[in-house]
Design a protein around this motif. Structure first.
Motif, short mmCIF file in Angstrom:
data_model
loop_
_atom_site.label_atom_id
_atom_site.label_comp_id
_atom_site.label_asym_id
_atom_site.label_seq_id
_atom_site.Cartn_x
_atom_site.Cartn_y
_atom_site.Cartn_z
N LEU A 76 3.83 -13.76 8.20
CA LEU A 76 4.89 -12.97 7.58
C LEU A 76 4.41 -11.56 7.30
N MET A 77 3.16 -11.44 6.86
CA MET A 77 2.58 -10.12 6.60
C MET A 77 2.58 -9.28 7.89
N MET A 78 2.15 -9.89 8.99
CA MET A 78 2.09 -9.17 10.26
C MET A 78 3.50 -8.80 10.75
N THR A 79 4.46 -9.70 10.52
CA THR A 79 5.84 -9.42 10.91
C THR A 79 6.42 -8.26 10.12
N LEU A 80 6.21 -8.28 8.80
CA LEU A 80 6.72 -7.21 7.95
C LEU A 80 6.05 -5.88 8.28
N THR A 124 8.25 -2.75 9.40
CA THR A 124 8.29 -1.57 8.51
C THR A 124 7.41 -0.43 8.98
N GLY A 125 6.40 -0.74 9.79
CA GLY A 125 5.47 0.29 10.24
C GLY A 125 4.42 0.66 9.21
N LYS A 126 4.38 -0.09 8.10
CA LYS A 126 3.40 0.17 7.06
C LYS A 126 2.05 -0.45 7.44
N SER A 127 0.99 -0.07 6.71
CA SER A 127 -0.33 -0.62 6.99
C SER A 127 -0.43 -2.06 6.49
N LEU A 128 -1.46 -2.78 6.95
CA LEU A 128 -1.70 -4.13 6.48
C LEU A 128 -1.90 -4.14 4.96
N ALA A 129 -2.61 -3.13 4.46
CA ALA A 129 -2.90 -3.06 3.03
C ALA A 129 -1.61 -2.97 2.21
N VAL A 130 -0.71 -2.08 2.61
CA VAL A 130 0.55 -1.88 1.88
C VAL A 130 1.41 -3.13 1.98
N THR A 131 1.55 -3.66 3.18
CA THR A 131 2.40 -4.83 3.39
C THR A 131 1.91 -6.02 2.58
N PHE A 152 -3.98 -6.55 -5.82
CA PHE A 152 -4.11 -5.18 -5.32
C PHE A 152 -5.35 -4.98 -4.43
N ALA A 153 -6.27 -5.96 -4.44
CA ALA A 153 -7.51 -5.79 -3.68
C ALA A 153 -7.48 -6.47 -2.32
N ILE A 154 -6.69 -7.55 -2.17
CA ILE A 154 -6.79 -8.33 -0.94
C ILE A 154 -6.30 -7.54 0.28
N GLY A 155 -5.25 -6.74 0.12
CA GLY A 155 -4.77 -5.92 1.24
C GLY A 155 -5.84 -4.95 1.71
N PRO A 156 -6.39 -4.11 0.82
CA PRO A 156 -7.46 -3.20 1.22
C PRO A 156 -8.69 -3.92 1.75
#
Length: 206
Positions: free
Chosen positions: A138-142, A146-153, A181-185
């Protein structure tokens, strides 16, 4: 054939690390990750094991993801959620059934180590496009939509589930806030070098 075996090892080791990291966070008693806090709350209030709820929620996410992509549900992802659920129950009920961390130093260590291991585990198993965890699928799909980074998504997803976990009585604590807030980065940090390492060993001739 060799490359397939290598990627399969990334997949399996990644899931093993992911389950270990999740279990360490839960056992630290300093707050589980948003999704895991939700699974624990469901386990304590409704019944079944934490791993069983990983499977049940995962099936629902497979359906949601297929609706977003307007395609056929990725039922192969059931393999991943079965493995993750079984591995979490393995760590919690098999390896650490009577474990209780009382010293604050040990609890902090388990929390920090758990978060790092989760980030590394996700980055390892995402090297394979086979049967991704519905949460990360779902993260990869979003991210794609959306075109956002993995961290933001990932962060937006974690915050949303954090709110839900809080309202259903999940084990929310400082660890929950940190991992939200840390897992994305962390995934953003681990993913490129892990990918580079995988590509390097996949090109090695034997």
């Amino acid at each position: 054939m060799k490359n397939t075996l290598i990627i399969s090892m990334f997949y399996l080791v990644g899931l093993l690390f992911l389950a270990l990291g999740i279990s360490m966070m839960i056992l630290s008693n300093l707050g589980a990750g948003p999704w895991d806090a939700m699974y624990v709350a469901l386990s304590e209030s409704v019944g079944l094991t934490v791993g069983s709820w990983v499977f049940i929620v995962g099936v629902l996410l497979i359906i949601i993801n297929s609706l977003l992509l307007k395609g056929t549900p990725d039922f192969l992802a059931i393999i991943t959620i079965v493995l993750i659920g079984a591995l979490i129950d393995f760590w919690l009920l098999g390896v650490f059934p009577d474990f209780t961390a009382t010293e604050i130093g040990m609890r902090i260590f388990m929390l920090i180590a758990g978060i790092l291991i989760i980030g590394l585990g996700i980055s390892l198993y995402l090297q394979s496009s086979f049967a991704r965890n519905p949460v990360d699928n779902l993260m990869m799909t979003l991210q794609s939509l959306t075109g956002k980074s993995l961290a933001v998504t990932k962060t937006v997803m974690e915050v949303s589930i954090l709110v839900l976990a809080f309202f259903i009585g999940g084990p929310i604590g400082i660890g929950t806030i940190i991992v939200t807030f840390a897992i994305g980065p962390l995934i953003q940090m681990f993913y490129p070098p892990v990918t580079k390492f995988k590509n390097r060993i996949c090109r090695v001739k034997v």
